[in-house]
Design an enzyme around this catalytic site. Structure first.
Site, PDB file in Angstrom:
ATOM      1  N   ALA A  15      44.715  46.977  15.425  1.00 45.95           N
ATOM      2  CA  ALA A  15      43.425  46.274  15.408  1.00 45.95           C
ATOM      3  C   ALA A  15      43.421  45.029  14.525  1.00 45.95           C
ATOM      4  O   ALA A  15      42.465  44.246  14.572  1.00 45.95           O
ATOM      5  CB  ALA A  15      42.333  47.229  14.951  1.00 45.95           C
ATOM      6  N   THR A  16      44.484  44.843  13.718  1.00 49.01           N
ATOM      7  CA  THR A  16      44.507  43.618  12.906  1.00 49.01           C
ATOM      8  C   THR A  16      45.380  42.560  13.583  1.00 49.01           C
ATOM      9  O   THR A  16      45.599  41.490  13.040  1.00 49.01           O
ATOM     10  CB  THR A  16      45.054  43.908  11.485  1.00 49.01           C
ATOM     11  OG1 THR A  16      46.307  44.593  11.640  1.00 49.01           O
ATOM     12  CG2 THR A  16      44.100  44.753  10.685  1.00 49.01           C
ATOM     13  N   ASP A  18      47.046  40.052  16.781  1.00 51.51           N
ATOM     14  CA  ASP A  18      46.641  38.874  17.519  1.00 51.51           C
ATOM     15  C   ASP A  18      45.851  39.213  18.798  1.00 51.51           C
ATOM     16  O   ASP A  18      44.802  38.635  19.079  1.00 51.51           O
ATOM     17  CB  ASP A  18      47.964  38.176  17.888  1.00 51.51           C
ATOM     18  CG  ASP A  18      47.742  36.783  18.320  1.00 51.51           C
ATOM     19  OD1 ASP A  18      46.993  36.085  17.616  1.00 51.51           O
ATOM     20  OD2 ASP A  18      48.293  36.403  19.369  1.00 51.51           O
ATOM     21  N   VAL A  90      51.229  55.717  11.725  1.00 52.11           N
ATOM     22  CA  VAL A  90      51.468  56.335  13.037  1.00 52.11           C
ATOM     23  C   VAL A  90      52.371  57.562  12.979  1.00 52.11           C
ATOM     24  O   VAL A  90      52.370  58.388  13.897  1.00 52.11           O
ATOM     25  CB  VAL A  90      52.068  55.351  14.081  1.00 52.11           C
ATOM     26  CG1 VAL A  90      51.057  54.359  14.533  1.00 52.11           C
ATOM     27  CG2 VAL A  90      53.314  54.677  13.579  1.00 52.11           C
ATOM     28  N   LYS A 152      51.917  45.554  27.743  1.00 49.27           N
ATOM     29  CA  LYS A 152      53.317  45.266  27.965  1.00 49.27           C
ATOM     30  C   LYS A 152      53.984  44.900  26.634  1.00 49.27           C
ATOM     31  O   LYS A 152      53.265  44.528  25.709  1.00 49.27           O
ATOM     32  CB  LYS A 152      53.500  44.151  28.981  1.00 49.27           C
ATOM     33  CG  LYS A 152      52.974  42.795  28.504  1.00 49.27           C
ATOM     34  CD  LYS A 152      53.260  41.744  29.521  1.00 49.27           C
ATOM     35  CE  LYS A 152      54.608  41.120  29.270  1.00 49.27           C
ATOM     36  NZ  LYS A 152      54.514  39.786  28.660  1.00 49.27           N
ATOM     37  N   ASP A 181      48.462  44.806  33.159  1.00 49.06           N
ATOM     38  CA  ASP A 181      49.103  43.549  33.533  1.00 49.06           C
ATOM     39  C   ASP A 181      47.929  42.588  33.634  1.00 49.06           C
ATOM     40  O   ASP A 181      47.146  42.655  34.595  1.00 49.06           O
ATOM     41  CB  ASP A 181      49.813  43.674  34.881  1.00 49.06           C
ATOM     42  CG  ASP A 181      50.524  42.380  35.236  1.00 49.06           C
ATOM     43  OD1 ASP A 181      49.918  41.311  35.045  1.00 49.06           O
ATOM     44  OD2 ASP A 181      51.673  42.422  35.704  1.00 49.06           O
ATOM     45  N   HIS A 182      47.769  41.718  32.628  1.00 52.55           N
ATOM     46  CA  HIS A 182      46.497  40.977  32.572  1.00 52.55           C
ATOM     47  C   HIS A 182      46.310  40.054  33.782  1.00 52.55           C
ATOM     48  O   HIS A 182      45.192  39.651  34.083  1.00 52.55           O
ATOM     49  CB  HIS A 182      46.333  40.236  31.245  1.00 52.55           C
ATOM     50  CG  HIS A 182      47.106  38.964  31.140  1.00 52.55           C
ATOM     51  ND1 HIS A 182      48.431  38.927  30.819  1.00 52.55           N
ATOM     52  CD2 HIS A 182      46.732  37.670  31.319  1.00 52.55           C
ATOM     53  CE1 HIS A 182      48.839  37.664  30.797  1.00 52.55           C
ATOM     54  NE2 HIS A 182      47.828  36.883  31.094  1.00 52.55           N
ATOM     55  N   LYS A 186      42.713  38.770  36.594  1.00 55.86           N
ATOM     56  CA  LYS A 186      42.266  37.399  36.880  1.00 55.86           C
ATOM     57  C   LYS A 186      41.507  37.379  38.204  1.00 55.86           C
ATOM     58  O   LYS A 186      41.957  37.953  39.200  1.00 55.86           O
ATOM     59  CB  LYS A 186      43.471  36.446  36.962  1.00 55.86           C
ATOM     60  CG  LYS A 186      44.142  36.207  35.607  1.00 55.86           C
ATOM     61  CD  LYS A 186      45.259  35.182  35.747  1.00 55.86           C
ATOM     62  CE  LYS A 186      46.121  35.131  34.506  1.00 55.86           C
ATOM     63  NZ  LYS A 186      45.752  34.079  33.572  1.00 55.86           N
ATOM     64  N   ASP A 239      59.618  38.797  30.525  1.00 56.21           N
ATOM     65  CA  ASP A 239      58.285  38.448  30.038  1.00 56.21           C
ATOM     66  C   ASP A 239      57.306  38.173  31.193  1.00 56.21           C
ATOM     67  O   ASP A 239      56.129  38.501  31.097  1.00 56.21           O
ATOM     68  CB  ASP A 239      58.399  37.199  29.145  1.00 56.21           C
ATOM     69  CG  ASP A 239      57.118  36.870  28.412  1.00 56.21           C
ATOM     70  OD1 ASP A 239      56.515  37.800  27.833  1.00 56.21           O
ATOM     71  OD2 ASP A 239      56.705  35.691  28.397  1.00 56.21           O
ATOM     72  N   HIS A 244      54.067  40.043  35.978  1.00 55.09           N
ATOM     73  CA  HIS A 244      53.060  39.198  36.633  1.00 55.09           C
ATOM     74  C   HIS A 244      53.528  38.639  37.990  1.00 55.09           C
ATOM     75  O   HIS A 244      52.780  38.662  38.967  1.00 55.09           O
ATOM     76  CB  HIS A 244      52.674  38.021  35.739  1.00 55.09           C
ATOM     77  CG  HIS A 244      52.375  38.403  34.322  1.00 55.09           C
ATOM     78  ND1 HIS A 244      51.672  39.528  33.993  1.00 55.09           N
ATOM     79  CD2 HIS A 244      52.695  37.818  33.134  1.00 55.09           C
ATOM     80  CE1 HIS A 244      51.556  39.602  32.665  1.00 55.09           C
ATOM     81  NE2 HIS A 244      52.174  38.579  32.131  1.00 55.09           N
ATOM     82  N   LYS A 344      58.473  28.056  30.464  1.00 61.36           N
ATOM     83  CA  LYS A 344      57.753  27.508  29.309  1.00 61.36           C
ATOM     84  C   LYS A 344      58.071  26.019  29.210  1.00 61.36           C
ATOM     85  O   LYS A 344      59.102  25.564  29.699  1.00 61.36           O
ATOM     86  CB  LYS A 344      58.258  28.190  28.026  1.00 61.36           C
ATOM     87  CG  LYS A 344      58.083  29.698  28.034  1.00 61.36           C
ATOM     88  CD  LYS A 344      56.883  30.110  27.226  1.00 61.36           C
ATOM     89  CE  LYS A 344      56.722  31.607  27.196  1.00 61.36           C
ATOM     90  NZ  LYS A 344      55.318  32.013  27.184  1.00 61.36           N
TER      91      LYS A 344
HETATM   92  C1  BG6 Z   1      52.138  36.958  28.837  1.00 55.03           C
HETATM   93  C2  BG6 Z   1      53.470  36.500  28.334  1.00 55.03           C
HETATM   94  O1  BG6 Z   1      52.258  38.211  29.458  1.00 55.03           O
HETATM   95  O2  BG6 Z   1      51.630  36.019  29.762  1.00 55.03           O
HETATM   96  C3  BG6 Z   1      53.364  35.122  27.702  1.00 55.03           C
HETATM   97  O3  BG6 Z   1      53.978  37.411  27.377  1.00 55.03           O
HETATM   98  C4  BG6 Z   1      52.715  34.151  28.654  1.00 55.03           C
HETATM   99  O4  BG6 Z   1      54.645  34.636  27.306  1.00 55.03           O
HETATM  100  C5  BG6 Z   1      51.420  34.721  29.203  1.00 55.03           C
HETATM  101  O5  BG6 Z   1      52.449  32.965  27.931  1.00 55.03           O
HETATM  102  C6  BG6 Z   1      50.866  33.831  30.298  1.00 55.03           C
HETATM  103  O6  BG6 Z   1      49.573  34.268  30.627  1.00 55.03           O
HETATM  104  P1  BG6 Z   1      48.475  33.274  31.208  1.00 55.03           P
HETATM  105  O7  BG6 Z   1      47.302  34.152  31.482  1.00 55.03           O
HETATM  106  O8  BG6 Z   1      48.227  32.231  30.150  1.00 55.03           O
HETATM  107  O9  BG6 Z   1      49.094  32.663  32.433  1.00 55.03           O
END
Ligand code: BG6
Length: 493
Positions: A15-16, A18, A90, A152, A181-182, A186, A239, A244, A344
């Site tokens: 919880a602390t 990023d 933990v 992840k 998986d964020h 979206k 990554d 994704h 990147k």
């Molecule tokens: C994350 C990766 O899962 O997705 C990062 O670990 C990456 O390295 C990020 O920057 C990208 O997400 P978004 O939503 O900004 O496209």
């Protein structure tokens, strides 16, 4: 429409960190502000640092962007009063027992009906231990439901992912596990299914008779920043591609599900992933290329190369760019390449999907003396959110000349402000028990198996030409060559 107000305690491990500060607290705030959380909720922050509830609540308040605090009806103090902090080790069982006592007290105070979400937003090495101890110390043994949310990376290859999965499965059943998986949170990624399955004009064309190729790009302008330690072991393949990129591919390639239930959708995604043509270590180079950024100009600023970054080996072999050609060997897709590209420090930050339709059997019209442009369907995932259809139309008075036109749909700025962030959507889904937009173990396993062949080939043959693309460019020239071979090119995004 009536909004459901789930009642639960959310326990955030890490919880602390990023993620909690940048994404989770602001998302909880938005859910609260938008009336999706009733007053019956509590959040318990868990981490090693000795903080008081007050310190923790100050962190939470600071994490909420000021531009969101425009609603006088929402009192930040009242919101923050739902947050509690619990210093935690933990590996120490006594810590879990104390946490359990706290959860019991909060259940009574906030009427949360003993429903619990355990969100692991921290380094993955303790995921297995935490899951085991939560069960052994009785934290999952309640009258309500318990769910485990896992960030992840879920393992670093198939074997480690399998081991991690076995560890957490001792304590939680598959339907209690929510793997994040964020990208699946979206708005426009969720829209892939709607565009495909709610429009009569696309689905009949969505196959190898009419589609020439599909391109999925997710480019970033930022470099690896302060994540060198993690990234050195992960690289762009683990990554971004394993999760994704392959998730977007599965949504584009899957068959229509018989209904929109999590099980039916997952089963179609799994079938698509199973049909991906596997490579051997010896032929990976025919399908995949890698890159690493060197110094260059990014957004007008001179920037250093990956190897000069913090916690990065000056001779690092880690890839910061991947492009690949995937083939899906089934009736619908045989012969249609799916190209993916992610990296990147590229020239723009954008995630986009381009579906290129096949050319007409003969050209009656020309565009500036050349063949007409193929029809494209572009799905803009980020930062633009919308859809563009590229067509050809007549230019007034020029009989045999056609000109490309675009039909655009973009979500308006106002919509954008109201569009929930990925984490907000996913947290709410988890509270409601809807696992559609989370990854099932079967998908994770298939993705790792596919990616492991590539890692193995790249481990065996180190890249000899790194760095091979300049910061601020669209990647190495090999990425263009990959499509040239098939007579295609990357569409500009
Ligand atoms: C994350 C990766 O899962 O997705 C990062 O670990 C990456 O390295 C990020 O920057 C990208 O997400 P978004 O939503 O900004 O496209």
């Amino acid at each position: 429409m009536q909004v459901e107000n789930p009642k639960s305690i959310l326990v955030i491990f890490g919880a602390t960190g990023d993620l909690a500060n940048r994404k989770l607290f602001p998302s909880i705030y938005r859910l609260y502000k938008n009336g999706k959380l009733s007053e019956d909720f509590a959040v318990v922050g868990v981490a090693r640092r000795p903080l008081t509830n007050e310190n923790f609540r100050d962190n939470v308040k600071r994490s909420i962007p000021e531009k969101w605090q425009d609603n006088e009806a929402i009192d930040l103090e009242t919101f923050a009063s739902h947050f509690y902090y619990h210093p935690f080790d933990v590996t120490d069982l006594a810590s879990y027992q104390k946490l359990n006592d706290l959860l019991g007290t909060l259940d009574e105070k906030h009427h949360t009906e003993e429903n619990r979400i355990f969100y692991l937003a921290m380094a993955p090495n303790f995921f297995g231990t935490i899951a085991k101890n939560l069960k052994s110390e009785g934290l999952t043994d309640t009258k309500g439901w318990s769910r485990l949310v896992i960030e992840k990376p879920f393992g670093s290859d198939y074997e480690s992912a399998k081991q991690l999965n076995e560890e957490i499965r001792h304590a939680f059943t598959e339907d209690q596990i929510y793997r994040i998986d964020h990208y699946l949170g979206k708005e426009m990624v969720q829209n892939i299914e709607v565009i495909r399955f709610a429009n009569a004009i696309f689905e009949p064309l969505w196959n190898n008779q009419y589609i020439a190729n599909i391109q999925i790009t997710s480019s970033e302008t930022l470099g690896v920043e302060d994540r060198g330690r993690y990234y050195e072991k992960s690289g762009a393949l683990r990554d971004m591609v394993q999760n994704h990129m392959l998730q977007m591919l599965a949504l584009l390639a899957m068959e229509p599900p018989i209904k929109l239930s999590p099980d039916e959708i997952r089963s179609e995604k799994v079938k698509a992933l199973r049909a991906m043509r596997t490579m051997t270590v010896d032929n990976v180079d025919d399908y995949f290329v890698r890159g690493q950024y060197g110094p260059g100009l990014s957004q007008g600023q001179e920037v250093e190369g990956y190897r000069e970054g913090n916690s990065v080996d000056p001779e690092s072999n880690t890839e910061t760019f991947v492009a690949g050609k995937l083939l899906i060997d089934n009736f619908r897709w045989a012969g249609v390449p799916f190209y993916i590209r992610t990296g990147k420090r590229m020239s723009i930050k954008a995630t986009e999907i381009v579906v290129q339709f096949k050319d007409l059997p003969m050209n009656l019209y020309f565009n500036k003396g050349k063949d007409i442009q193929p029809n494209l369907l572009v799905i803009h995932i980020h930062p633009d959110e919308g859809v563009t259809l590229h067509l050809n139309a007549e230019k007034a008075g020029k009989g045999t000349t056609s000109t490309p036109i675009k039909l655009n749909y973009y979500t308006s700025n106002e919509d954008k402000i109201n569009t929930p962030e990925a984490y907000e959507v996913l947290l709410y889904d988890c509270m409601l028990g809807d696992s559609t937009n989370f990854t099932h173990w079967d998908e994770v396993a298939l993705s790792w198996k596919f990616v492991d062949t590539i890692s193995e080939a790249w481990e065996k043959n180190k890249a000899k030409n790194f760095p091979n693309y300049e910061s601020g460019s669209m990647g190495p020239k090999e990425a263009s060559a990959l499509l040239d071979k098939d007579g295609f090119h990357w569409w500009e995004i």
